[in-house]
Design a protein around this motif. Structure first.
Motif, short mmCIF file in Angstrom:
data_model
loop_
_atom_site.label_atom_id
_atom_site.label_comp_id
_atom_site.label_asym_id
_atom_site.label_seq_id
_atom_site.Cartn_x
_atom_site.Cartn_y
_atom_site.Cartn_z
N UNK A 80 0.81 -1.22 0.00
CA UNK A 80 0.00 0.00 0.00
C UNK A 80 0.85 1.27 0.00
N UNK A 81 2.18 1.14 0.07
CA UNK A 81 3.08 2.29 0.17
C UNK A 81 2.66 3.18 1.36
N UNK A 82 2.39 2.54 2.48
CA UNK A 82 2.00 3.27 3.69
C UNK A 82 3.02 3.00 4.79
N UNK A 83 2.87 3.68 5.91
CA UNK A 83 3.78 3.50 7.05
C UNK A 83 5.22 3.79 6.65
N UNK A 84 6.12 2.87 6.97
CA UNK A 84 7.54 3.05 6.64
C UNK A 84 7.79 2.99 5.13
N UNK A 85 6.76 2.59 4.37
CA UNK A 85 6.91 2.44 2.90
C UNK A 85 6.24 3.58 2.14
N UNK A 86 6.15 4.76 2.76
CA UNK A 86 5.37 5.85 2.15
C UNK A 86 6.20 6.80 1.28
N UNK A 87 7.33 6.35 0.76
CA UNK A 87 8.09 7.15 -0.20
C UNK A 87 8.41 6.27 -1.41
N UNK A 88 8.71 6.89 -2.56
CA UNK A 88 9.06 6.09 -3.74
C UNK A 88 10.27 5.17 -3.46
N UNK A 89 11.21 5.66 -2.63
CA UNK A 89 12.42 4.88 -2.34
C UNK A 89 12.10 3.64 -1.51
N UNK A 90 11.17 3.76 -0.58
CA UNK A 90 10.87 2.63 0.31
C UNK A 90 9.66 1.83 -0.15
N UNK A 91 9.12 2.17 -1.34
CA UNK A 91 8.01 1.38 -1.89
C UNK A 91 8.30 1.00 -3.33
N UNK A 92 9.24 0.09 -3.52
CA UNK A 92 9.57 -0.36 -4.88
C UNK A 92 8.47 -1.27 -5.43
N UNK A 93 8.55 -1.60 -6.73
CA UNK A 93 7.59 -2.57 -7.28
C UNK A 93 7.66 -3.89 -6.52
N UNK A 94 6.56 -4.62 -6.46
CA UNK A 94 6.52 -5.92 -5.77
C UNK A 94 6.20 -7.01 -6.78
N UNK A 95 6.29 -8.25 -6.34
CA UNK A 95 5.94 -9.36 -7.24
C UNK A 95 4.50 -9.21 -7.74
#
Ligand SMILES: *[C@@H]1O[C@H](CO)[C@@H](O)[C@H](O)[C@H]1NC(C)=O
Length: 241
Positions: free
Chosen positions: A188-203
């Motif tokens: 969801x690109x939320x929490x610690x993953x809320x930037x382009x750097x910390x939310x890369x594409x997933x499987x």
């Protein structure tokens, strides 16, 4: 005498600016072998378009005008009926119980076409809320840029079981996003993953991207998925391009 001549000229000029020069026409075309019920939603608390939902038979088309500066989204509802007494759709329903969505958006999964009109116009196809129907955007006219953008693959046919929305007979009619189905911050690109750097594409997002490289496959997919067109274009939106 002179002022009597000038006044009508001014009125005619203003009228032509408002009615012709400053509106953009969206034409919706249904190339699917089944009926589609497009939905429209205006963003930013602005007034809705003249239609927020309508029926489009196979082969049919219909046009709606929007003003300069309009932003919002379009989608296509499938397998709709009023047989239970209120209008409902199998995919991308807006929950209004009517053909008109009246300011309600699509319930995921829904393939979306998004626009921000300006100079230039920005547009994209988004599978961030999942996929239900193949669609495309074709600019007509316009200066500079203006690529046609499509998601013509049937993502439902490759949808993993954990994302699939199925009919009781097992047919997959929609494919949820990993965020929508599984809800974890990395999808969801939320929490610690809320930037382009910390939310890369997933499987999971890669499954959507492989099928539809021009469409947003997850929230931070923007580098390859936003398109522009200079002023003066109208747009054709095709279902099942
Ligand atoms: C994606 O990765 C997750 C975590 O590693 C795994 O549980 C899942 O089965 C994978 N799904 C697919 C479709 O590859």
């Amino acid at each position: 005498m002179e002022s009597r001549v000038k006044m009508p000229l001014l009125v005619v000029l203003l009228f032509s600016l408002v009615s012709g020069g400053l509106s953009i026409t969206f034409t919706f075309k249904n190339n699917c072998p089944f009926t589609v019920w497009p939905g429209t939603l205006t963003g930013g608390n602005k007034p809705q378009l003249s239609s927020t939902g309508f029926e489009l038979a196979p082969g049919a088309s219909n046009s709606i005008d929007a003003g300069v500066g309009w932003s919002g989204r379009f989608w296509g509802r499938t397998t709709c009926s009023s047989s239970t007494g209120s209008f409902k759709c199998e995919t991308a329903d807006c929950g209004s119980s009517q053909v008109a969505c009246n300011g309600a958006g699509a319930i995921p999964p829904a393939s979306l076409v998004e626009f921000t009109l300006g100079s230039p116009d920005f547009y994209d196809i988004s599978l961030v809320d999942g996929f239900n129907l193949a669609l495309s955007v074709t600019p007509q006219g316009g200066s500079g840029g203006c690529p046609s953008v499509g998601c013509s693959a049937n993502v439902n046919s490759v949808c993993p079981a954990e994302l699939a929305v199925k009919r009781t007979d097992g047919t997959t009619v929609g494919c949820k996003s990993a965020c929508g189905a599984l809800g974890s911050p990395e999808y969801c690109c939320s929490g610690a993953h809320n930037t382009p750097e910390t939310c890369p594409p997933t499987n999971y997002s890669k499954i959507f991207k492989d099928q539809c490289p021009q469409a947003y496959s997850y929230a931070y997919d923007d580098k390859t998925s936003t398109f522009t067109c200079g002023t003066g274009a109208n747009y054709l939106i095709t279902f099942c391009p």
